[in-house]
Structures are given as C-alpha cells and as structure tokens.
Design an enzyme around this catalytic site. Structure first.
Site, mmCIF file in Angstrom:
data_model
loop_
_atom_site.group_PDB
_atom_site.id
_atom_site.type_symbol
_atom_site.label_atom_id
_atom_site.label_comp_id
_atom_site.label_asym_id
_atom_site.label_seq_id
_atom_site.Cartn_x
_atom_site.Cartn_y
_atom_site.Cartn_z
ATOM 1 N N LEU A 268 0.850 -1.186 0.000
ATOM 2 C CA LEU A 268 0.000 0.000 0.000
ATOM 3 C C LEU A 268 0.887 1.237 0.000
ATOM 4 O O LEU A 268 1.923 1.267 0.666
ATOM 5 C CB LEU A 268 -0.894 0.027 1.249
ATOM 6 C CG LEU A 268 -1.949 -1.078 1.395
ATOM 7 C CD1 LEU A 268 -2.696 -0.912 2.701
ATOM 8 C CD2 LEU A 268 -2.923 -1.049 0.224
ATOM 9 N N ASP A 269 0.464 2.247 -0.741
ATOM 10 C CA ASP A 269 1.218 3.488 -0.735
ATOM 11 C C ASP A 269 1.274 4.064 0.675
ATOM 12 O O ASP A 269 0.417 3.788 1.520
ATOM 13 C CB ASP A 269 0.568 4.506 -1.671
ATOM 14 C CG ASP A 269 0.783 4.159 -3.133
ATOM 15 O OD1 ASP A 269 1.680 3.349 -3.416
ATOM 16 O OD2 ASP A 269 0.047 4.694 -3.978
ATOM 17 N N ARG A 270 2.253 4.901 0.888
ATOM 18 C CA ARG A 270 2.496 5.436 2.235
ATOM 19 C C ARG A 270 1.263 6.128 2.820
ATOM 20 O O ARG A 270 0.943 5.956 3.999
ATOM 21 C CB ARG A 270 3.671 6.424 2.173
ATOM 22 C CG ARG A 270 4.048 7.037 3.503
ATOM 23 C CD ARG A 270 5.301 7.876 3.378
ATOM 24 N NE ARG A 270 5.123 9.021 2.501
ATOM 25 C CZ ARG A 270 4.667 10.212 2.892
ATOM 26 N NH1 ARG A 270 4.328 10.395 4.157
ATOM 27 N NH2 ARG A 270 4.542 11.201 2.047
ATOM 28 N N ARG B 187 -6.402 5.891 -8.358
ATOM 29 C CA ARG B 187 -6.119 7.326 -8.306
ATOM 30 C C ARG B 187 -6.111 7.934 -9.705
ATOM 31 O O ARG B 187 -6.654 9.029 -9.922
ATOM 32 C CB ARG B 187 -4.776 7.562 -7.602
ATOM 33 C CG ARG B 187 -4.772 7.070 -6.168
ATOM 34 C CD ARG B 187 -3.358 6.975 -5.588
ATOM 35 N NE ARG B 187 -2.723 8.280 -5.433
ATOM 36 C CZ ARG B 187 -1.496 8.445 -4.941
ATOM 37 N NH1 ARG B 187 -0.781 7.381 -4.576
ATOM 38 N NH2 ARG B 187 -0.986 9.654 -4.816
ATOM 39 N N ASP C 294 6.698 6.836 -2.555
ATOM 40 C CA ASP C 294 6.768 6.044 -1.342
ATOM 41 C C ASP C 294 8.086 5.328 -1.297
ATOM 42 O O ASP C 294 8.160 4.163 -0.990
ATOM 43 C CB ASP C 294 5.632 5.043 -1.273
ATOM 44 C CG ASP C 294 4.317 5.769 -1.318
ATOM 45 O OD1 ASP C 294 3.328 5.142 -1.600
ATOM 46 O OD2 ASP C 294 4.294 6.971 -1.076
#
Length: 495
Positions: free
Chosen positions: A233-235, A333, A393
């Site tokens: 998962l992205d930061r 996104r 990230d």
C-alpha cells in the site's frame, strides 16, 4: 487455513542498504498497491581487508607495488538474511502530539563504487552526486573517521576511486514522523499475517524511512520478521495489508494474483458529486516515469479496468466504492483523476500542476518532463512533506534532481550520504523555537539537529483511500470503515 493461497513476491526480509544498488520500478497494483517484487538484504559487513602490503586475492599472490592501493573483491550477498534484533535496537520510538517519532540515530550508508565514479576522487563524487551536505561537512566527517573506504578510515577526500571500492558513510539519521495509531494485526495463522495499516506509514524501509515502517514496527513491537510481501500500500493509504509467513504460501498467493483470483475492494472520498449508479473506467494507464512511479491515462498505456459506485454524498465530497479489476500502478487514483473526481487530499493526482482541470478527460497540455517539473515545483513552494511522494513512497527521483528538491540519490539508489532533506528551509533553529531534541540524540556535525521542523499536518499524512477488503477463493480479510467513510462526515480544516 489457506491451503490454496497466493503470492510469491519478494521476501520482504531486507533492507535497502547502499550495497544493493537496486532501484525497482513500480510493480502492478490495485490502484494504490504494488506487488513489490524485490529483495533487500541487510548483509554482514565485508571483512576488514584494508591496509598496504597485503597480497591480492586471485592475483597469484602478487604483492602491491609501492603506492598502490589494495581493493578487495566484492562480497557475495546473502539473499536469505532478514532484519534482526540488532537492526531493531538501533533506536527507539516516542509518541508526541498523536505522532510516532523515531529518536535520531547513527546509521551506515554503504555502496560499491559505481562505474561512473571510477577514476574520480571522493571529493569529486561528493560534489557532483551527494549534495545533501556541504563539502565542509564531508571533510569534517572524514577527519572524524565517519567515511571509510574498504573499511579503512579516509582522512583525505582526494583519494581516487577504483572498481570494487566499498564506501561506507556513518550519518546521524532523522526520520519523518508518522501517525501514532497502533498497527493492528487482524490475522496471524502461521501462513499469513494481515494488518490494518494506518496512513502515512511506508510498508518497508525506503528513502528517509526505516524504523517508521510497517516491517520495523512489526519486528520491534510484535517480534515478527521474515515476512514475504503479497502487495504494497502506498504510504498515505490505509487498510488491509497482507504478508505471507512462508515461501510456499507466498508462491500460492502469487499464483492467485497472476490468475486474477484475488478480489480487492477499496473505499475513497473524492472531490465533488460523483455520479450515481455503477461507473466503469477502462482507460489504459501509462507509466510516465518508472523511477518515481508517476502514471497517467494514455492510449499507449496498459489495459486497465476499475468499477466505481457512489456510496454517499455529503454536499461537497462523495464516498466511492472501488473495485480494481486489473492491477496497474495507482490505478484507482489515475482513473478517478481522469473522471474528474480526484481523491480528496491526493497530493499527486489532485495537484493543479496537471493543469486547470487537473487532467480530467486525459487533458494535460504538458510534456512528461514539464509535468514532473511542475509537480515538484508546486510541492517545493508549499514546503510540503508530499515531496516524499515524488520518490513514490520511496522510489528513486532522478528526474527531480534539477530542482534541488532532492539530493541526487535516495537510499534505494544506495547513496552514501545523509538521507534526503526535501525541504531544509522549513525548520527553525532550536534556539529560535525553544524546542529540544530527545535526550542523547544530538550530533555536532548534523545540520538536521540544528533545525526543528513543525509536525506534519493531517493533510500531509492522510489520503482518503482505504483498502477495505481482500478476498480469495477460500479466504477474506477486511477492516472496519475509517471515520472519514461515514455518510455524514465533513472535512475539517486540514492545513
């Protein structure tokens, strides 16, 4: 419990030391996840082999000529080494203002001599590539024995680098704070470990983050190590995060990913009134830059498909359910940006650097280079922690070098410098602010120790995207909805 699972992905045992010289492009993702196929290893230090008069290895016992410097052969890396208690004991956490903070600590950045450095002096390399600190800093660091070449202290930066030279730089390391919410373990059955990741915490060590990562928090606070990542998962994204406990489970899970038998469900809050009913976006997605993982809709991109459905609208923002049916980088996104409903607080795809309509309908009106430059300039002008997202990230950000927002390399690129200081002007001096560093954490050579940065805001730490559910043929893992997913939730001032 999971006899037929998925994911051979990387063995997340490992750390991005300078010795690895690995920069990995974004792997396929479900909107904000990545399979993270790479291995990082904290390896044993090479044996101390410096000194004059020693015989060359593999050179028939030939002695060094007068004035000739010995260069040991490169050391073999052990791909099976994981983080250990020694790494976890490097420093400690403290909690303040709802944030998890790391006491500054000493850390060795390491790298082998790159091809372009051969024949150049250390001084030239520091000047051209490691600009996070001044030459005066490196000279002082050398005098104090913090810079070593083949394990021998370097007191003269004019030494010329040769192939296989091994450089080590001891730095005083500061990590950015993250949200202080606990890392909740949802499942740990011996085959998989599932956690509910808070926003703002990277999955693995990268960039300026090491101890403030999911991997280190699990090791330090839960005694968990030797995990294999299934996805990432992205930061700034929260939610369900899976690890495999064994290589066998990892391979099974990976096969499910390849066969598209893994269902992923996200929720997000977007700007504006999202259309009612089901909306499917099938726009192809192209990676603008593998180095930083930036993407956009483009006919030359890869097939992508996301199913959206509005769950609620509070008059300003909409809560949207997202089902990514393909696994492209930042898919959710990018598709929401294309549709004209960027995720609330998305620092990249909600940025006005994309143009007045923020790339709605795929209209950007800038070249990829101009876009990247505009993004970096926008966040630098705001002195924003979101600059960290331009290394996706924790990926590399060579494209941003010209802005001086970053030093030439990040830790993933194995720079032997102090970690990137993306906005050094944001801090005041300790004397001006009256704030103090944690006891015993100061270093007289460290420029960061002389600054006090304001704590990051919620806007800098939270993007309203949450991995709600991951489902396979015989398992399902989910979390509760975050607070911002309540139908009557209203945005407060996040500045």
């Amino acid at each position: 419990m999971m006899s037929s699972l998925r994911a051979q992905t990387q063995a997340m045992h490992g750390n991005l030391t300078m010795e690895e010289q690995v920069t990995t492009p974004e792997a396929p993702s479900g909107g904000d996840t990545n399979t993270g196929k790479r291995k990082h290893d904290d390896e044993p230090d090479p044996p101390e082999t410096g000194g004059r008069g020693k015989k060359r290895r593999g050179a028939g016992g030939k002695k060094l000529r007068p004035g000739e410097r010995y260069v040991p052969p490169p050391q073999k890396r052990n791909p099976g080494v994981s983080f250990s208690q020694e790494h976890f004991d490097e420093t400690s956490y403290f909690f303040e203002g709802g944030l998890r903070k790391v006491v500054p600590y000493y850390f060795d950045f390491k790298t082998y001599c790159k091809g372009r450095w051969i024949g150049k002096s250390l001084l030239e390399v520091f000047k051209s590539e490691f600009r996070a600190e001044s030459i005066e800093y490196y000279e002082k660091a050398a005098k104090e024995g913090r810079i070593r070449l083949n394990e021998s202290p370097v007191d003269d930066l004019s030494v010329v680098l040769r192939n296989n030279d091994h450089m080590r730089n001891t730095v005083h390391r500061h990590e950015p704070p993250v949200i202080g919410a606990p890392l909740k373990i949802l499942v740990d059955d011996g085959e998989v470990l599932v956690v509910n990741k808070p926003a703002s915490i990277p999955v693995h060590p990268c960039g300026r983050f090491r101890h403030n990562t999911v991997i280190f928090i699990l090791g330090k606070e839960h005694g968990v190590s030797k995990l294999h990542t299934v996805h990432r998962l992205d930061r700034l994204t929260s939610g369900v995060l899976l690890f495999a406990r064994t290589l066998e489970t990892s391979k099974k899970l990976d096969q499910l990913v390849r066969d598209r038998q893994l269902e992923k469900e996200y929720v997000c809050r977007v700007e504006g009134e999202f259309p009612e009913g089901e909306l499917i976006c099938e726009e192809p997605i192209l990676v603008v830059s593998f180095k930083i993982g930036l993407c956009r809709v483009d006919p030359k991109g890869k097939e992508s498909r996301t199913v959206f459905r509005r769950l609620s609208f509070n008059g300003k923002t909409s809560l949207v359910r997202c089902l990514p049916l393909t696994g492209r980088t930042h898919q959710i996104r990018v598709h929401l940006q294309y549709l004209g409903f960027p995720i609330l607080n998305d620092p990249i795809y909600g940025s006005h650097a994309w143009g007045p309509h923020r790339a709605k309908g795929g209209l950007v009106g800038k070249s990829d280079e101009e876009l990247l430059q505009a993004l970096v300039e926008e966040h630098r002008s705001q002195e924003s922690l979101h600059l960290l997202d331009f290394i996706d990230d924790c990926g590399a950000a060579k494209e941003a070098e010209k802005t001086n927002a970053f030093p030439t390399h990040t830790e993933e690129e194995n720079s032997s410098q102090i970690p990137p200081e993306e906005h050094q002007s944001t801090g005041s001096t300790e004397a001006e602010s009256g704030q103090k560093s944690p006891p015993g954490s100061r270093d007289h050579l460290c420029s960061e120790c002389r600054l006090v940065r304001p704590d990051p805001t919620e806007k800098e730490l939270v993007m309203y995207l949450h991995a709600l559910r991951y489902k396979g043929p015989d398992f399902e893992y989910s979390t509760q909805l975050p607070d911002w997913a309540e139908a009557d939730w209203e945005e407060t001032d996040l500045s």
